[in-house]
Design an enzyme around this catalytic site. Sequence first.
Site, short mmCIF file in Angstrom:
data_model
loop_
_atom_site.label_atom_id
_atom_site.label_comp_id
_atom_site.label_asym_id
_atom_site.label_seq_id
_atom_site.Cartn_x
_atom_site.Cartn_y
_atom_site.Cartn_z
N LYS A 22 47.00 18.23 14.60
CA LYS A 22 47.25 19.51 13.58
C LYS A 22 46.38 19.25 12.52
CE LYS A 22 50.83 20.40 10.90
NZ LYS A 22 50.28 20.63 9.32
N ASN A 23 46.36 18.26 11.57
CA ASN A 23 45.87 17.93 10.42
C ASN A 23 44.31 17.89 10.60
OD1 ASN A 23 48.18 18.55 9.38
ND2 ASN A 23 48.39 16.34 8.53
N CYS A 126 55.55 24.78 -2.91
CA CYS A 126 55.71 24.37 -1.58
C CYS A 126 56.95 23.46 -1.57
CB CYS A 126 54.48 23.53 -1.34
SG CYS A 126 54.59 22.49 -0.11
N ARG A 131 52.03 20.34 -5.43
CA ARG A 131 50.81 20.40 -4.85
C ARG A 131 49.88 21.27 -5.57
NH1 ARG A 131 52.26 20.58 1.51
NH2 ARG A 131 50.61 19.34 1.67
N PRO A 132 49.35 20.86 -6.78
CA PRO A 132 48.42 21.80 -7.34
C PRO A 132 46.99 21.70 -6.83
CG PRO A 132 48.42 19.64 -8.56
CD PRO A 132 49.63 19.55 -7.43
N VAL A 133 45.96 22.48 -7.29
CA VAL A 133 44.64 22.66 -6.68
C VAL A 133 43.53 22.25 -7.68
CG1 VAL A 133 45.14 24.46 -4.98
CG2 VAL A 133 44.51 25.18 -7.19
N ASP A 134 44.02 21.70 -8.60
CA ASP A 134 43.00 21.14 -9.70
C ASP A 134 41.75 20.44 -9.11
OD1 ASP A 134 45.13 19.40 -9.20
OD2 ASP A 134 44.31 18.08 -10.97
N VAL A 173 43.23 10.56 -4.59
CA VAL A 173 42.83 10.87 -3.42
C VAL A 173 43.47 12.04 -2.85
CG1 VAL A 173 42.82 10.02 -1.18
CG2 VAL A 173 42.65 8.33 -2.93
N SER A 174 42.67 13.00 -2.51
CA SER A 174 43.36 14.21 -1.62
C SER A 174 42.63 14.42 -0.31
CB SER A 174 43.16 15.24 -2.72
OG SER A 174 43.28 16.51 -1.92
N VAL A 175 43.39 14.68 0.55
CA VAL A 175 42.76 15.08 1.94
C VAL A 175 42.10 16.50 1.92
CG1 VAL A 175 43.11 15.14 4.21
CG2 VAL A 175 44.57 13.37 2.83
N ASP A 317 53.45 11.67 5.99
CA ASP A 317 54.07 12.35 7.01
C ASP A 317 54.89 11.61 8.18
OD1 ASP A 317 52.76 14.35 5.79
OD2 ASP A 317 50.92 14.75 7.29
N ILE A 339 53.28 9.74 -2.56
CA ILE A 339 52.25 10.86 -2.56
C ILE A 339 52.86 12.20 -3.16
CG2 ILE A 339 50.71 12.26 -0.96
CD1 ILE A 339 50.15 9.04 -0.90
N ARG A 409 55.82 24.14 13.82
CA ARG A 409 54.70 24.42 12.99
C ARG A 409 53.56 23.13 13.56
NH1 ARG A 409 55.44 23.55 7.36
NH2 ARG A 409 53.15 23.14 7.55
C1 UD1 Z 1 47.19 16.66 3.79
C2 UD1 Z 1 48.07 17.05 5.21
C3 UD1 Z 1 49.56 16.65 4.78
C4 UD1 Z 1 49.78 15.23 4.43
C5 UD1 Z 1 48.90 14.90 2.99
C6 UD1 Z 1 48.82 13.53 2.51
C7 UD1 Z 1 47.04 19.04 6.38
C8 UD1 Z 1 47.13 20.24 6.59
N1 UD1 Z 1 48.02 18.33 5.54
O1 UD1 Z 1 47.97 17.67 2.81
O2 UD1 Z 1 50.10 16.87 6.14
O3 UD1 Z 1 51.14 14.94 4.06
O4 UD1 Z 1 47.40 15.43 3.25
O5 UD1 Z 1 48.26 12.79 3.50
O6 UD1 Z 1 46.18 18.25 6.50
N2 UD1 Z 1 46.82 16.89 -5.44
C9 UD1 Z 1 46.67 17.26 -6.65
N3 UD1 Z 1 45.54 18.15 -6.91
C10 UD1 Z 1 44.93 18.83 -5.87
C11 UD1 Z 1 45.19 18.30 -4.46
C12 UD1 Z 1 46.20 17.65 -4.39
O7 UD1 Z 1 47.15 16.73 -7.54
O8 UD1 Z 1 44.14 19.49 -6.38
C13 UD1 Z 1 48.06 15.81 -5.09
C14 UD1 Z 1 49.00 16.43 -4.38
O9 UD1 Z 1 50.12 17.02 -5.11
C15 UD1 Z 1 49.69 15.25 -3.73
C16 UD1 Z 1 48.52 14.43 -3.47
O10 UD1 Z 1 47.37 14.80 -4.26
O11 UD1 Z 1 50.40 14.55 -4.65
C17 UD1 Z 1 47.99 14.33 -1.96
O12 UD1 Z 1 47.51 15.89 -1.46
P1 UD1 Z 1 46.31 16.14 -0.59
O13 UD1 Z 1 46.05 14.74 0.18
O14 UD1 Z 1 45.69 17.03 -1.04
O15 UD1 Z 1 47.54 16.78 0.51
P2 UD1 Z 1 47.10 17.82 1.56
O16 UD1 Z 1 45.51 18.00 1.84
O17 UD1 Z 1 47.72 19.19 0.89
#
Ligand code: UD1
Length: 430
Positions: A22-23, A126, A131-134, A173-175, A317, A339, A409
Amino acid sequence: MDRIRIVGGNALNGIIPISGAKNAALPLMIASLLTSDTLTLENVPHLADVEGLIRILGNHGVDIAVNGRREHQDGSYSRTVHFTCRTVADTTAPYELVSKMRASFWVIGPLLAREGQARVSLPGGCAIGTRPVDLFIEGLTALGAEMEIDGGYINAKAPKGGLIGARYTFPKVSVGATHVMLMAASLARGTTVIGNAAREPEVVDLANCLNAMGAKISGAGTSTIKIEGVTSLSGARHRVLPDRIETGTYAMAVAMTGGDVTLSGTDITLLDTAIEAIRRAGAEVSAVEGGIRVIGHGDQIRPVDIVTEPFPGFPTDLQAQFMGLMTRANGVSHVTETIFENRFMHVQELARLGAKITLSGQTARIEGVTRLRGAPVMATDLRASVSLVIAGLAAEGETMVSRVYHLDRGFERLEEKLTRCGAIVERITD
Ligand code: UD1
């Protein structure tokens, strides 16, 4: 609303086919916005999130053709989907859609790169943390975009002539933000170097697909990724990689119930850290041709401490599922979540089955019990809900899991896959 009824106590034996991830499927589908040619994805799982994203992409002008599923001997399906976005019909991703599925926010990357602008709703709250978008905002700003928040939306605008390659190092790190940077920088002018990039296999899968479309990305899978921008991308054919979370989930289920199961169509190297933890817990796990074999011993589960970390660490996950397994260990274990700050909603529900878990900050202390008893439980998020299924498979008597839409989902035909291996699991549609 559907429920899942489980009568626990049966060992699992047989073959479980693992679906496409899925991811990985979600960002790959979104990448179809980057080209006017057709992107064909094979091994696309049939999941509520995938169907939801198909509708969202349709809104942006993507034509979608799904090729019928084919059943293989091991019970697996294979689904091929063609995505064609001749012209982008709409650069706005509205609140009603983005609030339902966070990953749809990621359209901001390709829309900005291809159309020079995007208006995308902030995803909102969420269940598993703020889960911010900064990081998305910072990263795209580094590529020259003007990012402005207005009325719950992000208005993003590329400079005249398009995004500009840059050096940018993520503070965390953010995926998702790594996916978006790969897509946006692929069509930027000049070279982008991303530091502290996510190393998840799904990032590598996206980079491989983008490269097949004509992008010039190197270093995916390491923390430094280099992207040389190109002026346009073409279509491609790409196979979605196997779902390592589904793989780990079923491996933990077998470790919990006992039995001998081959997980077919998956790859042990996608989840080394989780496999190591399952082995330490006492199950035998080995790579076999085309998959993984797991032999579980049910009653002799050893306590193992884990800490979730970005890849290659133990995946967040799989945290809930591993906690489910530890509820029946011969001793005390600790599970630490680093995380997401609020990813322990399964603790209360596991307790309803007889688990002994205490929480202290980001760490759960699990005192293994010799038996769990079935009970009605409620799923609160995708991975939490499947941890209840795992516990239910090992509990005495009947467990009824409600709010099954969470499971739908992310787990394709869960009840069918488990039933084929001897579990008593049925979906009840009210
Ligand atoms: C993806 C996966 C999710 C998995 C997560 C961590 C998908 C659809 N989802 O989620 O299943 O649990 O990776 O492996 O692939 N963060 C910030 N600012 C940002 C973005 C993220 O602070 O702008 C933080 C988040 O709050 C969290 C951490 O970074 O604490 C990791 O988030 P992120 O890796 O972005 O997770 P997702 O991509 O949402």
